[in-house]
Design a protein around this motif. Structure first.
Motif, PDB file in Angstrom:
ATOM      1  N   ALA A 137      -5.485  -7.257  10.873  1.00 26.75           N
ATOM      2  CA  ALA A 137      -6.263  -6.333  10.044  1.00 26.75           C
ATOM      3  C   ALA A 137      -7.734  -6.608  10.252  1.00 26.75           C
ATOM      4  N   PRO A 138      -8.289  -6.177  11.385  1.00 28.31           N
ATOM      5  CA  PRO A 138      -9.720  -6.431  11.639  1.00 28.31           C
ATOM      6  C   PRO A 138     -10.604  -5.706  10.634  1.00 28.31           C
ATOM      7  N   GLU A 139     -11.676  -6.358  10.255  1.00 24.27           N
ATOM      8  CA  GLU A 139     -12.657  -5.840   9.288  1.00 24.27           C
ATOM      9  C   GLU A 139     -12.095  -5.751   7.874  1.00 24.27           C
ATOM     10  N   LEU A 140     -11.044  -6.487   7.573  1.00 24.31           N
ATOM     11  CA  LEU A 140     -10.574  -6.574   6.196  1.00 24.31           C
ATOM     12  C   LEU A 140     -11.535  -7.463   5.421  1.00 24.31           C
ATOM     13  N   GLN A 141     -12.199  -6.892   4.422  1.00 22.98           N
ATOM     14  CA  GLN A 141     -13.323  -7.553   3.769  1.00 22.98           C
ATOM     15  C   GLN A 141     -12.872  -8.733   2.907  1.00 22.98           C
ATOM     16  N   ASP A 142     -13.677  -9.791   2.940  1.00 27.98           N
ATOM     17  CA  ASP A 142     -13.442 -10.959   2.091  1.00 27.98           C
ATOM     18  C   ASP A 142     -14.291 -10.817   0.832  1.00 27.98           C
ATOM     19  N   ASP A 143     -13.908  -9.846  -0.018  1.00 26.47           N
ATOM     20  CA  ASP A 143     -14.659  -9.530  -1.232  1.00 26.47           C
ATOM     21  C   ASP A 143     -13.693  -9.516  -2.410  1.00 26.47           C
ATOM     22  N   PHE A 144     -13.944 -10.359  -3.395  1.00 30.21           N
ATOM     23  CA  PHE A 144     -13.038 -10.509  -4.531  1.00 30.21           C
ATOM     24  C   PHE A 144     -12.923  -9.230  -5.347  1.00 30.21           C
ATOM     25  N   TYR A 145     -13.957  -8.395  -5.370  1.00 31.18           N
ATOM     26  CA  TYR A 145     -14.005  -7.242  -6.267  1.00 31.18           C
ATOM     27  C   TYR A 145     -13.416  -5.972  -5.664  1.00 31.18           C
ATOM     28  N   LEU A 146     -12.884  -6.027  -4.467  1.00 30.57           N
ATOM     29  CA  LEU A 146     -12.312  -4.853  -3.810  1.00 30.57           C
ATOM     30  C   LEU A 146     -10.795  -4.879  -3.892  1.00 30.57           C
ATOM     31  N   ASN A 147     -10.194  -3.705  -3.752  1.00 34.23           N
ATOM     32  CA  ASN A 147      -8.736  -3.546  -3.719  1.00 34.23           C
ATOM     33  C   ASN A 147      -8.396  -2.649  -2.527  1.00 34.23           C
ATOM     34  N   LEU A 148      -8.072  -3.259  -1.402  1.00 40.00           N
ATOM     35  CA  LEU A 148      -7.984  -2.543  -0.131  1.00 40.00           C
ATOM     36  C   LEU A 148      -6.575  -2.407   0.414  1.00 40.00           C
ATOM     37  N   VAL A 149      -5.553  -2.804  -0.336  1.00 42.31           N
ATOM     38  CA  VAL A 149      -4.171  -2.724   0.158  1.00 42.31           C
ATOM     39  C   VAL A 149      -3.291  -2.153  -0.947  1.00 42.31           C
ATOM     40  N   ASP A 150      -2.434  -1.173  -0.586  1.00 43.86           N
ATOM     41  CA  ASP A 150      -1.487  -0.615  -1.540  1.00 43.86           C
ATOM     42  C   ASP A 150      -0.274  -0.099  -0.779  1.00 43.86           C
ATOM     43  N   TRP A 151       0.906  -0.177  -1.434  1.00 47.14           N
ATOM     44  CA  TRP A 151       2.184   0.189  -0.819  1.00 47.14           C
ATOM     45  C   TRP A 151       2.762   1.357  -1.608  1.00 47.14           C
ATOM     46  N   SER A 152       3.087   2.449  -0.920  1.00 46.22           N
ATOM     47  CA  SER A 152       3.508   3.665  -1.604  1.00 46.22           C
ATOM     48  C   SER A 152       5.015   3.685  -1.828  1.00 46.22           C
ATOM     49  N   ALA A 153       5.448   4.637  -2.681  1.00 49.66           N
ATOM     50  CA  ALA A 153       6.874   4.829  -2.927  1.00 49.66           C
ATOM     51  C   ALA A 153       7.583   5.378  -1.701  1.00 49.66           C
ATOM     52  N   ALA A 154       6.838   5.949  -0.749  1.00 45.55           N
ATOM     53  CA  ALA A 154       7.416   6.459   0.505  1.00 45.55           C
ATOM     54  C   ALA A 154       7.454   5.381   1.578  1.00 45.55           C
ATOM     55  N   ASN A 155       7.216   4.136   1.205  1.00 52.12           N
ATOM     56  CA  ASN A 155       7.289   2.992   2.114  1.00 52.12           C
ATOM     57  C   ASN A 155       6.205   3.046   3.191  1.00 52.12           C
ATOM     58  N   VAL A 156       5.005   3.448   2.776  1.00 55.23           N
ATOM     59  CA  VAL A 156       3.860   3.496   3.680  1.00 55.23           C
ATOM     60  C   VAL A 156       2.763   2.619   3.099  1.00 55.23           C
ATOM     61  N   LEU A 157       2.187   1.781   3.928  1.00 57.63           N
ATOM     62  CA  LEU A 157       1.138   0.861   3.506  1.00 57.63           C
ATOM     63  C   LEU A 157      -0.223   1.454   3.867  1.00 57.63           C
ATOM     64  N   SER A 158      -1.117   1.494   2.906  1.00 58.83           N
ATOM     65  CA  SER A 158      -2.490   1.945   3.155  1.00 58.83           C
ATOM     66  C   SER A 158      -3.415   0.745   3.097  1.00 58.83           C
ATOM     67  N   VAL A 159      -4.307   0.657   4.087  1.00 59.17           N
ATOM     68  CA  VAL A 159      -5.212  -0.482   4.200  1.00 59.17           C
ATOM     69  C   VAL A 159      -6.607   0.048   4.504  1.00 59.17           C
ATOM     70  N   GLY A 160      -7.582  -0.437   3.753  1.00 58.85           N
ATOM     71  CA  GLY A 160      -8.968  -0.089   4.020  1.00 58.85           C
ATOM     72  C   GLY A 160      -9.623  -1.144   4.888  1.00 58.85           C
ATOM     73  N   LEU A 161     -10.008  -0.732   6.092  1.00 59.05           N
ATOM     74  CA  LEU A 161     -10.632  -1.642   7.057  1.00 59.05           C
ATOM     75  C   LEU A 161     -12.017  -1.101   7.404  1.00 59.05           C
ATOM     76  N   GLY A 162     -13.027  -1.730   6.860  1.00 55.93           N
ATOM     77  CA  GLY A 162     -14.378  -1.267   7.136  1.00 55.93           C
ATOM     78  C   GLY A 162     -14.617   0.104   6.536  1.00 55.93           C
ATOM     79  N   ALA A 163     -14.878   1.078   7.405  1.00 57.30           N
ATOM     80  CA  ALA A 163     -15.138   2.447   6.970  1.00 57.30           C
ATOM     81  C   ALA A 163     -13.918   3.341   7.126  1.00 57.30           C
ATOM     82  N   CYS A 164     -12.768   2.789   7.514  1.00 62.29           N
ATOM     83  CA  CYS A 164     -11.574   3.592   7.791  1.00 62.29           C
ATOM     84  C   CYS A 164     -10.424   3.183   6.878  1.00 62.29           C
ATOM     85  N   VAL A 165      -9.518   4.132   6.687  1.00 62.63           N
ATOM     86  CA  VAL A 165      -8.272   3.887   5.978  1.00 62.63           C
ATOM     87  C   VAL A 165      -7.132   4.127   6.966  1.00 62.63           C
TER      88      VAL A 165
END
Length: 479
Positions: free
Chosen positions: A167-195
């Motif tokens: 996961a390149p550019e995954l921020q090391d910031d305590f106040y962010l929430n950049l990972v979530d797993w959906s009911a359709a079994n798809v993982l969303s990840v925020g990396l830098g300026a992209c999802v």
């Protein structure tokens, strides 16, 4: 001659009936203790279970040596010894992973090792501590029930992730929430300026959006309950809603003047928490200005948001060390919890006990606290020894997982309400700032500043058949 006369007179003198020599003694010699009825159970409290170098084995450390055998068998053997030597009457073996591995004696039996009074209590055959002369077994009735009791299979949690993704550019910031797993079994990840979207079924990766065109970056992602829409919070304070299947942006909501680090869906309502200290609630089906509710209460950045399972209450945590609970009708918090000593990002509502809320504090706090939102009272608290970044309850068992930052960077699985550690997982070299649970409730994914996503199997799908007797469950008290 005088000494001999004195001795003869002393021997021939009759002893009075009130002399202490004629009083029957009910106690042993005060200098030489009688050990026939002594409670030797205290020796069993010194048994120390230490894991061996071999998997599945534990070492029982005694005063006269060491003996190694499988952990479950060791617990059963210790219980058998207590039955036969001490008459403890143990009929069931506790789970060695979730219960205390040392058998606890009743408080009335915890006496000194040396006693000077002879006990007149004798166990009978009917009590189960004696061997019947007609029994074909060399052990007592209680021990026979112990040996016939069903063995609970030992739970094994792998300490190695079953999948690791870069996961390149995954921020090391305590106040962010950049990972979530959906009911359709798809993982969303925020990396830098992209999802990016990663399908757990096909392992395919697609890029949903790129905010670099607008000079913006991703600060939070959150799926709705159905798993078809994903909300994206940005550094400039916008909240975008995307259709994941079509890859199309549906709307962009403004209203915040700083980054949006926390998002939470409640059916068609979306709550967003920002660095501007505001919480905005909006219905995505109507124009934003018509359905917007502004919740003001935090004095610093809002970094945690979670809706209760019954969709009635919203819990929010902030950098002001406060934990608030809001309802759907008030613009001010209905409950406030101020026990934490650091930022509250980790928030999780229990799906098993109505009104039970777990929260975790930052580096200066390091504690996981449990609150009864039905009575507005704080419950248990456990010091984890490191920064608490995330919390998530198991969907099938009364357990929860916590991820940690400074300074141990570990993942802990807890059993509630005993708060015993079921497992400790390590592998990340940075703070484990992100956590999401799979739709089946069996696996979790963790993300850290080391730019990796690690997948772990920590929870079991089998639901416990034992009914939870909680004081928080009001339905158990209905007659």
């Amino acid at each position: 001659p005088l000494l001999a006369l004195i001795l003869i007179v002393f021997v021939l003198t009759p002893v009075s009936s009130t002399s202490p020599a004629t009083i029957p003694r009910k106690t042993g010699d005060r200098f030489i203790p009688t050990r026939a009825s002594s409670n030797w159970s205290i020796n069993f409290h010194t048994i120390n279970y230490v894991p061996c170098l071999f998997p599945g084995l534990s070492t029982l450390r005694y005063a006269d040596g060491m003996c190694s055998f499988p952990m479950a068998d060791g617990v059963a053997y210790a219980a058998l010894l207590k039955n036969e030597l001490l008459g403890a009457g143990i009929e069931k073996v506790s789970d060695p992973q979730t219960e205390d591995r040392r058998f606890q004696m009743p408080m009335q039996e915890r006496r000194n090792l040396f006693r000077y009074a002879l006990s007149t209590k004798r166990s009978t055959i009917e009590s189960g501590n004696e061997i019947s002369p007609y029994s074909l077994s060399p052990v007592s009735n209680k021990s026979q029930k112990l040996l016939r009791s069903p063995r609970k299979p030992t739970r094994k949690i792998s300490k190695i992730p079953f999948k690791v993704l870069d996961a390149p550019e995954l921020q090391d910031d305590f106040y962010l929430n950049l990972v979530d797993w959906s009911a359709a079994n798809v993982l969303s990840v925020g990396l830098g300026a992209c999802v990016y979207l990663w399908s757990a079924c096909t392992s395919q990766v697609t890029r949903l959006c790129d905010l670099s065109i607008d000079g913006d970056s991703v600060t939070s992602v959150c799926w709705n309950e159905r798993g078809n829409f994903v909300a994206v919070g940005t550094h400039k304070g916008y909240v975008q809603i995307w259709d994941a299947a079509a890859g199309k942006k549906l709307t962009s909501l403004d209203g915040h003047s700083a980054r949006v680090g926390a998002l939470a869906w409640n059916a068609d309502q979306l709550s967003s928490g920002s660095r501007d200290r505001l919480i905005l609630q909006r219905d995505v089906r109507t124009p934003p200005l018509q359905s917007e509710r502004r919740l003001q209460g935090h004095r610093q950045e809002v970094c945690g948001l979670k809706w209760s399972p019954d969709h009635q209450h919203l819990a929010s945590g902030g950098n002001d060390n406060k934990l608030f609970v809001w309802n759907n009708s008030s613009l001010s918090p209905v409950q406030q919890y101020t026990e934490h000593l650091a930022a509250v990002k980790a928030i999780a509502w229990s799906p098993h006990q109505h009104g039970l809320l777990a929260s975790g504090g930052g580096t200066a706090d390091r504690c996981i606290r449990f609150s009864n939102t039905l009575t507005c009272q704080p419950l248990q608290c456990v010091d984890t020894g490191s920064q608490v970044c995330n919390l998530a309850w198991s969907k099938h068992a009364n357990e929860l997982v916590s991820t940690h930052g400074y300074s141990q960077n570990q993942i802990l699985v807890w059993k509630y309400p005993s708060l015993t550690q079921v497992a400790k997982l390590t592998g990340h070299s940075y703070r484990v700032l992100y956590l999401a649970i799979s739709p089946d409730g069996e696996a979790i994914v963790t993300g850290a500043g080391d730019e990796t996503l690690r997948f772990w199997n920590v929870f079991s799908k089998t639901r416990s058949t034992k009914e939870s007797k909680s004081v928080l469950n009001l339905f158990t008290r209905i007659r």
